[in-house]
Motif scaffolding. Structure first.
Motif, mmCIF file in Angstrom:
data_model
loop_
_atom_site.group_PDB
_atom_site.id
_atom_site.type_symbol
_atom_site.label_atom_id
_atom_site.label_comp_id
_atom_site.label_asym_id
_atom_site.label_seq_id
_atom_site.Cartn_x
_atom_site.Cartn_y
_atom_site.Cartn_z
ATOM 1 N N GLN A 231 4.725 1.783 19.850
ATOM 2 C CA GLN A 231 3.822 2.601 19.051
ATOM 3 C C GLN A 231 2.558 2.936 19.841
ATOM 4 O O GLN A 231 2.075 4.073 19.825
ATOM 5 N N ILE A 232 2.026 1.941 20.547
ATOM 6 C CA ILE A 232 0.836 2.166 21.375
ATOM 7 C C ILE A 232 1.131 3.184 22.470
ATOM 8 O O ILE A 232 0.345 4.114 22.713
ATOM 9 N N ARG A 234 3.397 5.495 22.457
ATOM 10 C CA ARG A 234 3.590 6.816 21.839
ATOM 11 C C ARG A 234 2.246 7.461 21.495
ATOM 12 O O ARG A 234 2.019 8.649 21.761
ATOM 13 N N LEU A 235 1.339 6.670 20.924
ATOM 14 C CA LEU A 235 0.026 7.206 20.553
ATOM 15 C C LEU A 235 -0.777 7.622 21.785
ATOM 16 O O LEU A 235 -1.476 8.636 21.773
ATOM 17 N N LEU A 236 -0.669 6.830 22.843
ATOM 18 C CA LEU A 236 -1.363 7.212 24.076
ATOM 19 C C LEU A 236 -0.711 8.423 24.730
ATOM 20 O O LEU A 236 -1.366 9.177 25.457
ATOM 21 N N GLY A 237 0.591 8.604 24.479
ATOM 22 C CA GLY A 237 1.264 9.802 24.980
ATOM 23 C C GLY A 237 0.751 11.069 24.312
ATOM 24 O O GLY A 237 0.788 12.163 24.898
ATOM 25 N N GLU A 238 0.245 10.917 23.084
ATOM 26 C CA GLU A 238 -0.324 12.061 22.366
ATOM 27 C C GLU A 238 -1.719 12.386 22.869
ATOM 28 O O GLU A 238 -2.063 13.553 23.056
ATOM 29 N N GLN A 239 -2.532 11.341 23.085
ATOM 30 C CA GLN A 239 -3.897 11.534 23.577
ATOM 31 C C GLN A 239 -4.485 10.197 23.976
ATOM 32 O O GLN A 239 -4.045 9.143 23.506
ATOM 33 N N ALA A 240 -5.491 10.225 24.848
ATOM 34 C CA ALA A 240 -6.210 9.002 25.214
ATOM 35 C C ALA A 240 -7.001 8.507 24.007
ATOM 36 O O ALA A 240 -7.458 9.305 23.182
#
Length: 290
Positions: A231-232, A234-240
């Protein structure tokens, strides 16, 4: 998880199995559930006290009442959070028993931590290495090194019955909080894998109900941590993101009193991912994928 309805069996010695009794301490909180469970191992002659808990006079009196006329062979601590070990010293004064178990721990760091501070008064007479044992009349407690929740965390295996006292490493009500700088997610996962390879019959944790299907629970806990890690990423893949940015997305509906602990858990995952070269911390504490 919501607290069960009161009354709780605070201060009452409850029989878990022939060699094991437990006494619940009067320290309920969002971190301790209904309180810390102190275990008394042994049925005759001499006993061991596991995780004596907070330095609360009523709790120490309840432990002494449960011990009765038995000799205390050892006061054993799984780790040195202040809801586990502060009663060791006053209990040792009253019983003459040695304090045995985990190593003392001193952290030289200004990093923020949750309210579960460390007990700086803890002074063991004997530190158990992995695989070492304490023995008494009809019981053997062998140390199992399980770092992660804290670097000095031990579990204790009761060889006569197949029970494992898991402290805070595996709990009967919630997943364990892993808080840097001392808590380490990589170590925690490795310790879970170690327990998964064992064949213990039941876990007695310091908080919550006995765990009757331990390997099944550990497997689920490992899956949960891997899910958080993905999940972390994936979220970092969306934005920093900064660490607080993760909490509303990852922990929806979480009690606000636990937000700091959740942030520390996310930090533990990020530091582990950083060690593995998957993420990096940039300026202003902003995290991003590599």
């Amino acid at each position: 998880m919501a607290l069960p309805p009161e009354p709780w069996p605070t201060g009452i010695a409850e029989q878990c199995e022939p060699l094991v009794r437990r006494v619940l301490a009067p320290n309920p909180s969002p971190y301790t559930y209904t309180g810390t469970q102190t275990y008394i191992v042994g049925s005759a002659g001499d006993v061991a006290v596991i995780d004596p808990g907070p330095n609360e006079p009523d709790h120490i009196d309840a432990i002494m009442a449960a011990i009765g006329d038995a000799k205390v062979a050892a006061i054993m601590c799984t780790h040195t959070h202040r809801d586990h070990s502060p009663a060791a010293a006053p209990l040792a004064e009253r019983t003459g028993a040695p304090i045995v178990g985990c190593a003392p721990l001193v952290i030289d760091s200004d990093l923020p931590r949750s309210d579960e501070a460390f007990d700086t008064t803890y002074a063991p007479d004997r530190v158990l290495e992995d695989g070492e044992a304490m023995t008494g009349e009809g019981w053997t407690l062998r140390a199992v090194h399980t770092p992660g929740h804290t670097s000095n965390h031990l579990c204790f295996a009761l060889e006569e019955s197949g029970a494992l006292f898991t402290g805070d490493h595996v709990m009967g009500w919630s997943t364990s909080v892993v808080i840097p700088p001392d808590g380490d997610m990589g170590d925690y996962m490795a310790s879970l894998e170690r327990l998964q390879a064992r064949e213990d019959r039941v876990y007695y944790s310091a908080h919550g109900a006995p765990i009757e299907k331990p390997r099944q629970l550990v497997r689920g806990m490992m899956g949960h941590r891997r899910q958080r890690e993905n999940q972390i990423l994936r979220l970092l893949g969306e934005q920093a993101r900064t660490i607080p940015d993760f909490i509303p997305v990852m922990y929806k509906g979480l009690d606000e009193r636990l937000h700091k602990a959740a942030q520390m858990s996310v930090m533990a995952h990020l530091l582990d991912l950083e060690k593995r070269g998957l993420v990096a911390q940039g300026e202003n504490e902003v995290w991003q994928t590599n």
